[in-house]
Motif scaffolding. Structure first.
Motif, PDB file in Angstrom:
ATOM      1  N   SER A   6      56.289  -9.445   7.359  1.00  0.00           N
ATOM      2  CA  SER A   6      57.462  -9.069   7.074  1.00  0.00           C
ATOM      3  C   SER A   6      57.464  -8.779   5.631  1.00  0.00           C
ATOM      4  O   SER A   6      58.701  -8.022   5.336  1.00  0.00           O
ATOM      5  N   ARG A   7      56.761  -9.135   4.762  1.00  0.00           N
ATOM      6  CA  ARG A   7      56.914  -8.738   3.496  1.00  0.00           C
ATOM      7  C   ARG A   7      56.501  -7.106   3.272  1.00  0.00           C
ATOM      8  O   ARG A   7      56.787  -6.662   2.100  1.00  0.00           O
ATOM      9  N   HIS A   8      55.840  -6.477   4.011  1.00  0.00           N
ATOM     10  CA  HIS A   8      55.521  -5.209   4.232  1.00  0.00           C
ATOM     11  C   HIS A   8      56.801  -4.240   4.555  1.00  0.00           C
ATOM     12  O   HIS A   8      57.299  -4.428   5.639  1.00  0.00           O
ATOM     13  N   LYS A   9      56.993  -3.226   3.841  1.00  0.00           N
ATOM     14  CA  LYS A   9      58.109  -2.500   4.015  1.00  0.00           C
ATOM     15  C   LYS A   9      57.925  -1.883   5.436  1.00  0.00           C
ATOM     16  O   LYS A   9      56.922  -1.047   5.601  1.00  0.00           O
ATOM     17  N   SER A  10      58.884  -1.602   6.191  1.00  0.00           N
ATOM     18  CA  SER A  10      58.904  -1.011   7.446  1.00  0.00           C
ATOM     19  C   SER A  10      59.101   0.689   7.205  1.00  0.00           C
ATOM     20  O   SER A  10      59.839   0.924   6.445  1.00  0.00           O
ATOM     21  N   SER A  11      58.595   1.327   8.053  1.00  0.00           N
ATOM     22  CA  SER A  11      58.833   2.751   8.199  1.00  0.00           C
ATOM     23  C   SER A  11      58.763   3.336   9.500  1.00  0.00           C
ATOM     24  O   SER A  11      58.315   2.731  10.740  1.00  0.00           O
ATOM     25  N   ASN A  12      59.379   4.797   9.883  1.00  0.00           N
ATOM     26  CA  ASN A  12      59.493   5.047  11.147  1.00  0.00           C
ATOM     27  C   ASN A  12      58.169   5.630  11.395  1.00  0.00           C
ATOM     28  O   ASN A  12      57.244   6.579  10.524  1.00  0.00           O
ATOM     29  N   VAL A  13      57.623   5.270  12.515  1.00  0.00           N
ATOM     30  CA  VAL A  13      56.163   5.989  12.990  1.00  0.00           C
ATOM     31  C   VAL A  13      56.306   6.766  14.070  1.00  0.00           C
ATOM     32  O   VAL A  13      56.966   6.458  15.206  1.00  0.00           O
ATOM     33  N   LYS A  14      55.773   7.752  13.909  1.00  0.00           N
ATOM     34  CA  LYS A  14      55.579   8.770  15.144  1.00  0.00           C
ATOM     35  C   LYS A  14      54.301   8.745  15.773  1.00  0.00           C
ATOM     36  O   LYS A  14      53.021   8.799  15.091  1.00  0.00           O
ATOM     37  N   LEU A  15      54.360   8.606  17.098  1.00  0.00           N
ATOM     38  CA  LEU A  15      53.203   8.359  17.760  1.00  0.00           C
ATOM     39  C   LEU A  15      52.855   9.956  18.414  1.00  0.00           C
ATOM     40  O   LEU A  15      53.647  10.384  19.209  1.00  0.00           O
ATOM     41  N   THR A  16      51.499  10.096  18.418  1.00  0.00           N
ATOM     42  CA  THR A  16      51.173  11.469  19.027  1.00  0.00           C
ATOM     43  C   THR A  16      50.151  11.191  20.011  1.00  0.00           C
ATOM     44  O   THR A  16      49.538  10.093  20.068  1.00  0.00           O
ATOM     45  N   THR A  17      50.111  11.984  21.073  1.00  0.00           N
ATOM     46  CA  THR A  17      49.097  11.860  22.179  1.00  0.00           C
ATOM     47  C   THR A  17      47.802  11.796  21.745  1.00  0.00           C
ATOM     48  O   THR A  17      46.964  11.075  22.207  1.00  0.00           O
ATOM     49  N   SER A  18      47.098  12.494  20.629  1.00  0.00           N
ATOM     50  CA  SER A  18      45.738  12.611  20.248  1.00  0.00           C
ATOM     51  C   SER A  18      45.596  11.189  19.452  1.00  0.00           C
ATOM     52  O   SER A  18      44.456  10.729  19.688  1.00  0.00           O
ATOM     53  N   SER A  19      46.633  10.740  18.685  1.00  0.00           N
ATOM     54  CA  SER A  19      46.424   9.315  18.133  1.00  0.00           C
ATOM     55  C   SER A  19      46.290   8.316  18.905  1.00  0.00           C
ATOM     56  O   SER A  19      45.490   7.346  18.990  1.00  0.00           O
ATOM     57  N   VAL A  20      47.059   8.161  20.009  1.00  0.00           N
ATOM     58  CA  VAL A  20      47.083   7.151  20.953  1.00  0.00           C
ATOM     59  C   VAL A  20      45.751   7.247  21.846  1.00  0.00           C
ATOM     60  O   VAL A  20      44.935   6.339  22.015  1.00  0.00           O
ATOM     61  N   THR A  21      45.348   8.506  22.077  1.00  0.00           N
ATOM     62  CA  THR A  21      43.916   8.620  22.850  1.00  0.00           C
ATOM     63  C   THR A  21      42.773   8.286  22.158  1.00  0.00           C
ATOM     64  O   THR A  21      41.950   7.333  22.507  1.00  0.00           O
ATOM     65  N   PHE A  22      42.782   8.631  20.777  1.00  0.00           N
ATOM     66  CA  PHE A  22      41.842   8.224  19.841  1.00  0.00           C
ATOM     67  C   PHE A  22      41.605   6.561  19.604  1.00  0.00           C
ATOM     68  O   PHE A  22      40.661   6.117  19.463  1.00  0.00           O
ATOM     69  N   ILE A  23      42.842   5.930  19.245  1.00  0.00           N
ATOM     70  CA  ILE A  23      42.932   4.445  18.976  1.00  0.00           C
ATOM     71  C   ILE A  23      42.439   3.917  20.158  1.00  0.00           C
ATOM     72  O   ILE A  23      41.763   2.769  20.345  1.00  0.00           O
ATOM     73  N   ALA A  24      42.995   4.337  21.598  1.00  0.00           N
ATOM     74  CA  ALA A  24      42.683   3.405  22.752  1.00  0.00           C
ATOM     75  C   ALA A  24      41.381   3.702  23.086  1.00  0.00           C
ATOM     76  O   ALA A  24      40.611   2.651  23.481  1.00  0.00           O
ATOM     77  N   LYS A  25      40.649   4.774  22.675  1.00  0.00           N
ATOM     78  CA  LYS A  25      39.246   4.716  23.043  1.00  0.00           C
ATOM     79  C   LYS A  25      38.543   3.808  22.305  1.00  0.00           C
ATOM     80  O   LYS A  25      37.486   3.009  22.826  1.00  0.00           O
ATOM     81  N   ASN A  26      38.795   3.690  21.015  1.00  0.00           N
ATOM     82  CA  ASN A  26      38.228   2.854  20.049  1.00  0.00           C
ATOM     83  C   ASN A  26      38.326   1.220  20.325  1.00  0.00           C
ATOM     84  O   ASN A  26      37.574   0.394  20.493  1.00  0.00           O
ATOM     85  N   LEU A  27      39.553   0.912  20.846  1.00  0.00           N
ATOM     86  CA  LEU A  27      39.794  -0.346  21.193  1.00  0.00           C
ATOM     87  C   LEU A  27      39.264  -0.810  22.480  1.00  0.00           C
ATOM     88  O   LEU A  27      38.569  -1.917  22.552  1.00  0.00           O
ATOM     89  N   LEU A  28      39.223   0.109  23.379  1.00  0.00           N
ATOM     90  CA  LEU A  28      38.671  -0.039  24.628  1.00  0.00           C
ATOM     91  C   LEU A  28      37.352  -0.274  24.825  1.00  0.00           C
ATOM     92  O   LEU A  28      36.703  -1.262  25.073  1.00  0.00           O
ATOM     93  N   ILE A  29      36.476   0.580  24.081  1.00  0.00           N
ATOM     94  CA  ILE A  29      35.230   0.597  24.164  1.00  0.00           C
ATOM     95  C   ILE A  29      34.355  -0.302  22.842  1.00  0.00           C
ATOM     96  O   ILE A  29      33.737  -1.315  23.354  1.00  0.00           O
TER      97      ILE A  29
END
Length: 523
Positions: free
Chosen positions: A211-234
């Motif tokens: 909570s001490r970190h400032k929040s910001s609006n984050v835009k999710l892209t299909t490529s970023s979701v796919t990239f992160i999902a692949k790393n998390l899953l495997i």
């Protein structure tokens, strides 16, 4: 100079996490002794049947997903190709789906899992423990985010806090419920609930840091979701599997030891008691492997930086030293506990039931220490999938081994299957390291360490023989026998290791407190 600084930060952070992990694992092992004394072997059986499910959730939030998230965040901080907040938010959404799915699977499959274990009365406990998976996305994401930014303090504090609160609540609730005459299954439900309370306390602490970190609006892209999902899953799953080796083996035992004992003709209460006695070995194995890996795995984070260095020999030296420490400490702990198992069993659990079973089971300390160290090395050199594959092969062998050995040898058969499975995993790890051209320890080293262990065993045999000769087998005398044996055996073993020069001065300087042995030797 930048790579050097980053390397130092990495090693310092890994050291902080190692200390936290050591404290939590010691707490996790030690509390089981007074808990067993409160609830008895059958109560211990009930708790240990469900604990591995919670242990898997803990592995996900400790060894698996936070490591991968931290890696992605660290890379984003360096390359600036992706925002670290974007990684955190995407990881949270993906893990949220995973956590919800796992919760639903375990909660609504609780009756099936309990039936698989052979004890339908465990259903309420499994339903309670399923809620731990709902916390996985929150804890994993925040820990991974901070670790990626080089701040290991939130993870370290939350890990210790989680375990400490969990242990306190388990012992308090168990004491109160037993005194009030509650059934052992209700006591088990209370202890499982205590684990959820510990996780919630850790999450609260992590929220305060985040909570001490400032929040910001984050835009999710299909490529970023796919990239992160692949790393998390495997990669995340692979790391989790490797780190959860002992938990997975416990889970296999929960699934079929009790049911196989019943099918082989053992009475229900006796089968529960036998499983509870077998589970006495879990804290001993956990403590033994913690000591070995705490020393050796502090060296592993340095492997990546050494690997890219011109000094290739330095890279090999670090690997050799890590394996050396795991063998020296693992063998010493395994042989030592085998020699003093009977008085230790009486000291901790008030009787010597299952001593021979636990002695065979204690061989797992050596194999487990070496495997966990070699798995860390394989991860450090980019072979995490191989490490996970070997663990899964071993778990399958363990599961089949129980079916082969338990009907004939009861819980001794479970010990046999554990040792066979661990030995197979160890052989596969050694084969992989050799195949990659990494030099391992010499035959002379193994000859010297075996001589050291044999001499310690001989001295401990004389030590315990004195107590046996005078029939000093009460719990008080067994405590003196066991603790005195630890001191005598430890001193003899260290003397032999130093005398046979299994570690040179450079290697001693590289491990915690090693300089004191150099100082003593020079004077």
């Amino acid at each position: 100079m930048v790579p050097f600084d980053n390397s130092r930060v990495l090693i310092k952070g890994a050291f902080i996490l190692t200390i936290a992990a050591t404290i939590t694992k010691v707490l996790s092992a030690v509390y089981r002794v007074p808990f067993q004394n409160i609830v008895g072997d059958i109560g211990f059986y009930i708790y240990q049947q469900v604990y591995p499910i919670y242990g898997l959730a803990i592995a996900l939030t400790t060894y698996g997903f936070p490591v991968i998230i931290s890696k992605l965040v660290a890379e984003a901080e360096t390359t600036k190709e992706m925002d670290s907040r974007q990684i955190a938010h995407t990881s949270f959404l993906l893990l949220g789906i995973f956590g919800l799915f796992t919760f639903l699977l375990v909660f609504f499959g609780s009756n099936f899992i309990a039936g698989w274990m052979g004890d339908r009365q465990l259903t309420p406990l499994i339903k309670i423990v399923s809620f731990s998976f709902l916390l996985v996305p929150f804890i994993s994401t925040i820990r991974g985010y901070f670790q990626g930014k080089g701040n290991m303090i939130p993870t370290a504090i939350s890990q210790v806090q989680e375990q400490l609160i969990r242990v306190i609540f388990i012992l308090l609730l168990a004491t109160v419920l037993v005194k009030n005459g509650s059934s052992l299954y209700k006591v088990g439900s209370g202890t499982v609930l205590s684990s959820i309370i510990g996780s919630l306390a850790a999450l609260l602490t992590l929220f305060i840091f985040y909570s001490r970190h400032k929040s910001s609006n984050v835009k999710l892209t299909t490529s970023s979701v796919t990239f992160i999902a692949k790393n998390l899953l495997i990669q995340g799953t692979a790391i989790c599997i490797s780190g959860a080796l002992l938990i997975l083996l416990q889970f296999v035992d929960s699934l079929n030891i009790y049911s196989l004992l019943i099918k082989s003709g053992v009475e229900i209460d006796q089968a529960k008691e036998l499983k509870g006695i077998f589970d006495r070995g879990q804290p001993l194995i956990q403590l033994g492997t913690v000591v070995a890996t705490s020393f050796s795995l502090t060296l592993v984070p340095a492997l990546t930086s050494s690997r890219t260095s011109i000094r290739e020999t330095n890279f090999f030296d670090k690997i050799g030293l890590a394996i050396k420490i795991s063998v020296i400490v693992g063998l010493g702990a395994a042989v030592g506990i085998i020699c003093i198992m009977e008085p230790t069993n009486i000291m901790l659990f008030s009787n010597n039931d299952g001593t021979s079973v636990l002695q065979v089971f204690s061989i797992a300390i050596l194999f487990g220490s070496m495997i966990l160290t070699m798995s860390g090395i394989l991860q450090g050199i980019g072979c995490m999938k191989d490490s996970a594959k070997y663990v899964l092969i071993g778990v399958l062998v363990k599961y089949l081994g129980n079916y082969i050995f338990i009907p004939k040898y009861e819980t001794m058969g479970a010990s046999f299957s554990t040792i066979i499975a661990l030995f197979l995993i160890l052989v596969l790890c050694i084969y992989k390291l050799k195949k990659m051209g990494i030099p391992l320890l010499s035959y002379l080293f193994y000859a010297k360490i075996i001589v050291s262990a044999f001499f310690m065993a001989f001295i401990l045999y004389l030590w315990t023989a004195v107590f046996s000769y005078f029939n000093l087998t009460s719990r008080g005398w067994s405590t003196i026998n066991a603790l005195g044996g630890v001191m005598v055996g430890g001193i003899v073993y260290i003397f032999m290791v130093r005398g046979l020069k299994l570690l040179n001065e450079k290697e001693l300087e590289s491990i915690p407190f090693g300089k004191y042995f150099i100082h003593t030797k020079k004077n």
